[in-house]
Design a protein around this motif. Structure first.
Motif, PDB file in Angstrom:
ATOM      1  N   ARG B  95       4.125  -1.952 -12.786  1.00  0.00           N
ATOM      2  CA  ARG B  95       4.195  -2.987 -11.714  1.00  0.00           C
ATOM      3  C   ARG B  95       5.268  -3.555 -11.596  1.00  0.00           C
ATOM      4  NH1 ARG B  95      -1.702  -4.046 -13.500  1.00  0.00           N
ATOM      5  NH2 ARG B  95      -2.748  -3.800 -11.580  1.00  0.00           N
ATOM      6  N   SER B  96       6.555  -2.810 -11.706  1.00  0.00           N
ATOM      7  CA  SER B  96       7.896  -3.530 -11.534  1.00  0.00           C
ATOM      8  C   SER B  96       8.173  -3.418 -10.012  1.00  0.00           C
ATOM      9  CB  SER B  96       8.891  -2.648 -12.236  1.00  0.00           C
ATOM     10  OG  SER B  96       9.292  -1.531 -11.647  1.00  0.00           O
ATOM     11  N   LEU B  97       9.310  -4.230  -9.777  1.00  0.00           N
ATOM     12  CA  LEU B  97       9.882  -4.382  -8.261  1.00  0.00           C
ATOM     13  C   LEU B  97      10.123  -2.893  -7.814  1.00  0.00           C
ATOM     14  CD1 LEU B  97      10.637  -5.742  -5.842  1.00  0.00           C
ATOM     15  CD2 LEU B  97      13.010  -6.368  -6.852  1.00  0.00           C
ATOM     16  N   TYR B  98      10.693  -2.371  -8.679  1.00  0.00           N
ATOM     17  CA  TYR B  98      11.132  -0.684  -8.203  1.00  0.00           C
ATOM     18  C   TYR B  98       9.964   0.098  -7.833  1.00  0.00           C
ATOM     19  CZ  TYR B  98      15.726  -2.563  -9.758  1.00  0.00           C
ATOM     20  OH  TYR B  98      16.708  -3.138  -9.788  1.00  0.00           O
ATOM     21  N   SER B  99       8.858   0.325  -9.004  1.00  0.00           N
ATOM     22  CA  SER B  99       7.705   0.779  -8.685  1.00  0.00           C
ATOM     23  C   SER B  99       7.055   0.427  -7.219  1.00  0.00           C
ATOM     24  CB  SER B  99       6.830   0.459  -9.847  1.00  0.00           C
ATOM     25  OG  SER B  99       7.333   0.799 -11.029  1.00  0.00           O
ATOM     26  N   LEU B 100       6.994  -0.916  -7.139  1.00  0.00           N
ATOM     27  CA  LEU B 100       6.509  -1.346  -5.808  1.00  0.00           C
ATOM     28  C   LEU B 100       7.369  -0.823  -4.634  1.00  0.00           C
ATOM     29  CD1 LEU B 100       4.348  -3.073  -4.308  1.00  0.00           C
ATOM     30  CD2 LEU B 100       6.031  -5.119  -4.441  1.00  0.00           C
ATOM     31  N   LEU B 101       8.604  -0.757  -4.841  1.00  0.00           N
ATOM     32  CA  LEU B 101       9.282  -0.431  -3.549  1.00  0.00           C
ATOM     33  C   LEU B 101       9.078   1.156  -3.146  1.00  0.00           C
ATOM     34  CD1 LEU B 101      12.636  -2.449  -4.085  1.00  0.00           C
ATOM     35  CD2 LEU B 101      10.835  -2.767  -2.376  1.00  0.00           C
ATOM     36  N   ALA B 102       9.036   1.762  -4.578  1.00  0.00           N
ATOM     37  CA  ALA B 102       8.919   3.348  -4.450  1.00  0.00           C
ATOM     38  C   ALA B 102       7.363   3.595  -3.699  1.00  0.00           C
ATOM     39  CB  ALA B 102       8.963   3.884  -5.832  1.00  0.00           C
ATOM     40  N   LEU B 103       6.374   2.717  -4.256  1.00  0.00           N
ATOM     41  CA  LEU B 103       5.173   2.862  -3.677  1.00  0.00           C
ATOM     42  C   LEU B 103       5.277   2.457  -2.343  1.00  0.00           C
ATOM     43  CD1 LEU B 103       2.937   1.559  -6.657  1.00  0.00           C
ATOM     44  CD2 LEU B 103       2.832   3.880  -5.658  1.00  0.00           C
ATOM     45  N   GLY B 104       6.112   1.558  -1.773  1.00  0.00           N
ATOM     46  CA  GLY B 104       6.030   1.293  -0.461  1.00  0.00           C
ATOM     47  C   GLY B 104       6.690   2.258   0.484  1.00  0.00           C
ATOM     48  N   ILE B 105       7.469   3.325  -0.032  1.00  0.00           N
ATOM     49  CA  ILE B 105       8.079   4.464   0.698  1.00  0.00           C
ATOM     50  C   ILE B 105       6.968   5.194   0.873  1.00  0.00           C
ATOM     51  CG2 ILE B 105       9.671   6.199   0.908  1.00  0.00           C
ATOM     52  CD1 ILE B 105      11.503   4.352  -0.705  1.00  0.00           C
ATOM     53  N   ILE B 106       6.434   5.542  -0.226  1.00  0.00           N
ATOM     54  CA  ILE B 106       5.361   6.709  -0.287  1.00  0.00           C
ATOM     55  C   ILE B 106       3.982   6.382   0.527  1.00  0.00           C
ATOM     56  CG2 ILE B 106       3.443   7.723  -1.630  1.00  0.00           C
ATOM     57  CD1 ILE B 106       5.720   7.517  -4.081  1.00  0.00           C
ATOM     58  N   GLY B 107       3.651   5.103   0.271  1.00  0.00           N
ATOM     59  CA  GLY B 107       2.685   4.610   1.320  1.00  0.00           C
ATOM     60  C   GLY B 107       2.656   4.843   2.793  1.00  0.00           C
ATOM     61  N   THR B 108       4.109   4.306   2.967  1.00  0.00           N
ATOM     62  CA  THR B 108       4.379   4.226   4.559  1.00  0.00           C
ATOM     63  C   THR B 108       4.373   5.625   5.078  1.00  0.00           C
ATOM     64  OG1 THR B 108       5.772   2.290   4.260  1.00  0.00           O
ATOM     65  CG2 THR B 108       6.197   3.590   6.331  1.00  0.00           C
ATOM     66  N   PHE B 109       4.965   6.583   4.270  1.00  0.00           N
ATOM     67  CA  PHE B 109       5.033   7.964   4.539  1.00  0.00           C
ATOM     68  C   PHE B 109       3.727   8.416   4.676  1.00  0.00           C
ATOM     69  CE2 PHE B 109       7.646  11.840   5.112  1.00  0.00           C
ATOM     70  CZ  PHE B 109       6.608  12.868   4.555  1.00  0.00           C
ATOM     71  N   ILE B 110       2.949   8.226   3.812  1.00  0.00           N
ATOM     72  CA  ILE B 110       1.322   8.955   3.835  1.00  0.00           C
ATOM     73  C   ILE B 110       0.726   8.505   5.106  1.00  0.00           C
ATOM     74  CG2 ILE B 110      -0.746   8.937   2.724  1.00  0.00           C
ATOM     75  CD1 ILE B 110       0.470   8.781   0.072  1.00  0.00           C
ATOM     76  N   PHE B 111       0.786   7.088   5.414  1.00  0.00           N
ATOM     77  CA  PHE B 111       0.261   6.689   6.591  1.00  0.00           C
ATOM     78  C   PHE B 111       0.876   7.226   7.919  1.00  0.00           C
ATOM     79  CE2 PHE B 111      -2.423   4.051   8.956  1.00  0.00           C
ATOM     80  CZ  PHE B 111      -1.586   3.394  10.305  1.00  0.00           C
ATOM     81  N   ASN B 112       1.984   7.430   7.925  1.00  0.00           N
ATOM     82  CA  ASN B 112       2.617   7.829   9.322  1.00  0.00           C
ATOM     83  C   ASN B 112       2.461   9.444   9.207  1.00  0.00           C
ATOM     84  OD1 ASN B 112       4.294   5.868  10.984  1.00  0.00           O
ATOM     85  ND2 ASN B 112       4.522   5.188   8.751  1.00  0.00           N
ATOM     86  N   ALA B 113       2.360  10.151   8.085  1.00  0.00           N
ATOM     87  CA  ALA B 113       2.057  11.607   8.164  1.00  0.00           C
ATOM     88  C   ALA B 113       0.702  11.829   8.823  1.00  0.00           C
ATOM     89  CB  ALA B 113       2.210  11.906   6.696  1.00  0.00           C
ATOM     90  N   MET B 114      -0.256  11.040   8.598  1.00  0.00           N
ATOM     91  CA  MET B 114      -1.637  11.181   8.936  1.00  0.00           C
ATOM     92  C   MET B 114      -1.653  11.133  10.420  1.00  0.00           C
ATOM     93  SD  MET B 114      -4.357  10.037   5.994  1.00  0.00           S
ATOM     94  CE  MET B 114      -3.498   9.259   4.998  1.00  0.00           C
TER      95      MET B 114
END
Lengths: 267, 176
Positions: B95-114
Motif C-alpha cells: 500500500r505504498s505510493l509506488y505500489s499504487l502508481l504501478a497498479l494505476g498503470i496496470i489497471g489503466t492498461f487492462i481496462f483499455n486492453a479490453m
C-alpha cells in the motif's frame, strides 16, 4: 490466501451474473423505464457540468489567445477589405441565382423538421462521439445529420436511445460523408475525418480545378442527409503523380469543441 | 447506511464528472479516466470489496452513456478490479505510493486492453464499416496522456488521504 482468492472470485462471479441478467433485460427493453428515469434525473446535472467545464475551458483558452490578438487583428482587417469587394460581387451573382438557390438544401424553418439538443457529454474513450439529450422519443434515428447554427454539419447520429443519442463528429477517422465542392466542376468526393485533427476529401478527379477556400457541402447522395449542409473550406490540395485522384484537406468552419447547442435534422 | 450513501454519492459525482465535466475541459484533460482512477485507488488502498461494488455501479451508469453494447463497460471494470486484486495480492502488497502508481498503470492498461479487444472483434466481424481505432499515433498520444493524468490523480488522492489519516503512511524508498 486461497480462501481470499475464492472469496474474490465468488463476489465477482455473482456481479457478472447480475450484469448478464441486466443485459438480457436491456435487450428485451424491460429496463427502458429505469434507464429513462436515470437520464431524466441526471441530465440537468450533466447540462450544468458540461456548461461549467466549457466556461472554464474558454477562460483559459482566451488567456492563451490574447497573446496572438495583435497579429490576428491586422490579418483580419486585411481580410475585411477583401471580403467587402467579394461581397459586392456576390450580391450581383445572388440576384442572378435565385432559381439555383431553390435546389440547395439549406436548413429552412419551413422545409425541415429538426430537434434542438444540448451536448451533455462524450463517450468515455472517444472524444469524437458526443452525447446529446434528445433521442428516439424526439424523432431522432441513426443516420440523421447533426448541425450547428444555420446549416453547418458537424456530425451524424450513430446510436439513438429513447432519451439520449450519440453523434459521431466529422473529424473522427470512422466518419465518412458524401460531399461536393462549390467550384466550377462541382467536384464530388468523400469527406473523412483524420484522427480527430482535420478532414480530408478524397476521390477528387485530378483534372478538376479546386481552389483554396472553396466551400465543401454535403452532396445529398446519402439518405437522410440533405444537400447543401456546409462541412468546411478547402485548405490545401494533396496530389501525387502516380495517383488518379487528388485529396483536399478541409478545415471545418467552426471548432467542434466550442459547441454547446446543436440541431438534429429530421427528414 | 452511511457507507451506502457515500458510495452512491461517489457514483453520482464521479459519473457526472467523467461523462460531462471532463470532456468539456478539452484536450488533454479530457483523456483523464477518473472512474478507473477512483476504482484503482479504492481497490488498492481501502478494500477490494468496495472496489468491485464501485466497478459494478460505475459500469452500469457508464453503460447508459456509452456507445458500446450495454454491459461491456461494467464487465470490463469488474475484470480490471479482479486483475488489480491479483497483482495486489501477489506483488504490490505494501500500500505504498509506488505500489499504487504501478497498479494505476496496470489497471489503466487492462481496462483499455479490453476495449481494444472489443474494437478488434468488431472490426473482424465487419471490416467494411469499422476501423481498428488503436493502431494509430493519436491513440498512443491519448493513451499516454491518460496514464499520466491517472497517475497524477492517484498520487493526489494518496497524498490527500495520507495527510488526513495517520494510519496510512506514505512509503518512500530511502537511499543509504
Amino acid at each position: 490466501m486461497k480462501l481470499n482468492i475464492l472469496k474474490t472470485l465468488k463476489l465477482s462471479s455473482v456481479l457478472i451474473a447480475v450484469i448478464l441478467l441486466l443485459i438480457f433485460f436491456h435487450l428485451i427493453n424491460i429496463l427502458n423505464p429505469v434507464e429513462n428515469l436515470v437520464y431524466r434525473m441526471i441530465n440537468p446535472l450533466q447540462n450544468f457540468a458540461y456548461i461549467t467545464g466549457g466556461k472554464i475551458n474558454n477562460y483559459f483558452q482566451s488567456k492563451a489567445d490574447a497573446k496572438n490578438l495583435d497579429s490576428e487583428n491586422n490579418a483580419l482587417k486585411s481580410q475585411i477589405n477583401d471580403l467587402i469587394i467579394e461581397n459586392t460581387r456576390l450580391k450581383i451573382i445572388e440576384k442572378e441565382n435565385e432559381n439555383l438557390k431553390a435546389e440547395l438544401s439549406f436548413i429552412e424553418n419551413n422545409k425541415y423538421n429538426y430537434a434542438i439538443a444540448r451536448i451533455i457529454g462524450e463517450n468515455i474513450d472517444n472524444q469524437s462521439i458526443i452525447i446529446i439529450n434528445k433521442g428516439k422519443l424526439d424523432g431522432i434515428k441513426i443516420g440523421y445529420p447533426v448541425v450547428f447554427g444555420n446549416g453547418i454539419m458537424i456530425g451524424k447520429i450513430i446510436k439513438a436511445n429513447d432519451s439520449i443519442s450519440f453523434a459521431l463528429l466529422l473529424n473522427d477517422s470512422q466518419s465518412k460523408i458524401a460531399a461536393s465542392i462549390l467550384n466550377t466542376d462541382n467536384s464530388m468526393g468523400v469527406v473523412e475525418g483524420e484522427y480527430k485533427l482535420s478532414l480530408k476529401m478524397g476521390l477528387l478527379p485530378k483534372n478538376q480545378t479546386i481552389n483554396q477556400d472553396d466551400i465543401v457541402i454535403t452532396s445529398g447522395l446519402e439518405s437522410n442527409i440533405p444537400k447543401g449542409l456546409v462541412i468546411g473550406k478547402v485548405n490545401r490540395l494533396q496530389t501525387s503523380t502516380n495517383d488518379l485522384f487528388q485529396t483536399a484537406i478541409v478545415n471545418p468552419i467552426i471548432s467542434y469543441e466550442s459547441i454547446n447547442l446543436v440541431a438534429v435534422i429530421i427528414p | 447506511m452511511a457507507k451506502i450513501t457515500v458510495i452512491l454519492i461517489i457514483l453520482l459525482i464521479g459519473s457526472i464528472f467523467q461523462i460531462s465535466f471532463l470532456p468539456s475541459l478539452g484536450y488533454p484533460i479530457d483523456n483523464l479516466n477518473l472512474i478507473i482512477s477512483i476504482i484503482i485507488f479504492i481497490t488498492a488502498i481501502i478494500s477490494y470489496k468496495m472496489g468491485i461494488w464501485l466497478a459494478f455501479g460505475f459500469g452500469l451508469i457508464l453503460d447508459l452513456y456509452s456507445i458500446y453494447p450495454f454491459g461491456l463497460l461494467a464487465i470490463a471494470l469488474i475484470l480490471t478490479v479482479i486483475g488489480l486484486n491479483l497483482f495486489f495480492d501477489n506483488f504490490f502488497t505494501n500500500r505504498s505510493l509506488y505500489s499504487l502508481l504501478a497498479l494505476g498503470i496496470i489497471g489503466t492498461f487492462i481496462f483499455n486492453a479490453m476495449l481494444a479487444i472489443f474494437n478488434l472483434l468488431n472490426f473482424i466481424s465487419n471490416p467494411v464499416d469499422n476501423n481498428i481505432n488503436f493502431l494509430n499515433i493519436t491513440f498512443f498520444y491519448n493513451f499516454s496522456w491518460q496514464i499520466g493524468l491517472n497517475l497524477a490523480i492517484l498520487a493526489l488522492m494518496f497524498l490527500s488521504l495520507d495527510s488526513i489519516n495517520r494510519k496510512l503512511r506514505s512509503n518512500f524508498i530511502l537511499g543509504k
